[in-house]
Design an enzyme around this catalytic site. Sequence first.
Site, PDB file in Angstrom:
ATOM      1  N   ASP A  71       3.891  -0.321  12.221  1.00  0.00           N
ATOM      2  CA  ASP A  71       2.771   0.548  12.594  1.00  0.00           C
ATOM      3  C   ASP A  71       3.325   1.907  13.023  1.00  0.00           C
ATOM      4  O   ASP A  71       4.153   1.973  13.938  1.00  0.00           O
ATOM      5  CB  ASP A  71       1.981  -0.078  13.749  1.00  0.00           C
ATOM      6  CG  ASP A  71       0.673   0.637  14.016  1.00  0.00           C
ATOM      7  OD1 ASP A  71      -0.149   0.718  13.092  1.00  0.00           O
ATOM      8  OD2 ASP A  71       0.485   1.119  15.148  1.00  0.00           O
ATOM      9  N   GLY A  85       2.979   1.401  -3.178  1.00  0.00           N
ATOM     10  CA  GLY A  85       2.068   1.512  -4.316  1.00  0.00           C
ATOM     11  C   GLY A  85       1.568   2.929  -4.491  1.00  0.00           C
ATOM     12  O   GLY A  85       1.546   3.481  -5.600  1.00  0.00           O
ATOM     13  N   VAL A 113      -9.031   1.564  13.272  1.00  0.00           N
ATOM     14  CA  VAL A 113      -9.186   1.733  14.709  1.00  0.00           C
ATOM     15  C   VAL A 113     -10.571   2.263  15.079  1.00  0.00           C
ATOM     16  O   VAL A 113     -11.175   1.797  16.055  1.00  0.00           O
ATOM     17  CB  VAL A 113      -8.054   2.627  15.272  1.00  0.00           C
ATOM     18  CG1 VAL A 113      -8.120   4.037  14.707  1.00  0.00           C
ATOM     19  CG2 VAL A 113      -8.093   2.653  16.777  1.00  0.00           C
ATOM     20  N   TYR A 165       0.828  -1.210   0.000  1.00  0.00           N
ATOM     21  CA  TYR A 165       0.000   0.000   0.000  1.00  0.00           C
ATOM     22  C   TYR A 165       0.858   1.255   0.000  1.00  0.00           C
ATOM     23  O   TYR A 165       0.685   2.142  -0.845  1.00  0.00           O
ATOM     24  CB  TYR A 165      -0.921  -0.020   1.221  1.00  0.00           C
ATOM     25  CG  TYR A 165      -1.916   1.116   1.264  1.00  0.00           C
ATOM     26  CD1 TYR A 165      -2.968   1.183   0.351  1.00  0.00           C
ATOM     27  CD2 TYR A 165      -1.815   2.123   2.216  1.00  0.00           C
ATOM     28  CE1 TYR A 165      -3.890   2.227   0.388  1.00  0.00           C
ATOM     29  CE2 TYR A 165      -2.729   3.163   2.267  1.00  0.00           C
ATOM     30  CZ  TYR A 165      -3.760   3.214   1.352  1.00  0.00           C
ATOM     31  OH  TYR A 165      -4.667   4.248   1.387  1.00  0.00           O
TER      32      TYR A 165
END
Length: 317
Positions: free
Chosen positions: A271, A146, A185, A143
């Site tokens: 993260d 990309g 989240v 992601y």
Amino acid sequence: MKVLVTGGAGFLGSHLCERLLNLGHDVLCVDNYFTGSKRNVAHLLSNSGFELMRHDVTFPLYVEVDQIFNLACPASPVHYQHDPVQTTKTSVHGAINMLGLAKRVGARILQASTSEVYGDPEVHPQPESYWGKVNPIGFRSCYDEGKRCAETLFFDYYRQHNLDIKVVRIFNTYGPGMHPNDGRVVSNFIVQALTGQPITIYGDGAQTRSFCYRDDLIEVMLRMMDTENGFTGPINIGNPNEFTMLELANLVIELTNSKSKLQFDPLPADDPKQRQPDISLAKDKLSWEPTTQLRDGLTKTISYFDGLISSGQYKPQ
């Protein structure tokens, strides 16, 4: 105008289609329904200015349009990591195909990029001039990289073919219409709170995010598309108010009157510890800043998810 929205049956795309129709445009909504849903645009099907097409942007598309909003790509980790090769193809091949279409018909094209291009940032808050700190071979790379490559393609088409481009970098966005199982989240916390499950916090909960309400984000995307002064971006769009995961969890528990307890799990790989947009450019160039407070936006989003759950439309995964 005739406006193409790729990913138009998704969370943001469906609301963008609705706004465009309300502005009097004809809208061609294109989606392959990997994360989007016909249910998101079902209320638009009776509008004579709306057309829905099942199509994957990794294949060329031959239509006549004046503007293109390129939103096609799964945007939550649980979805984009499901088929990482296809995620990269959607960002890269999809950009090539949509840029080729824009070049052929002379359309203005807007790329929905992402704050993930900054990776796990060493600069805080993140201005558009920051190049980012991205792991090119990690689980999130399909992601992150990309979207970074898509930006490269947009600016190469701009420089090489003088294409009329706009690039926005979207930070965390929430609101009614979110996929309940997207792993983000806000949706995670709300669904867990409404169903009495433990609220899952990764790490110690001190990592931060900035949450922008859906309607504020769609407004700035429209303003960016309509700029006529040759301004291309990239431009950060999001809410600069920063919250820790613990603060968000406790606010959701309060607003839902939930008895859910907090459950702490290990932090996923790569993260980001912090995420906060510097929106100085959006204020200066577009006279925009978000107006919806987190408490108000969460209240509307909770009401939406409560309706899904009570009507039986929510299916746990």
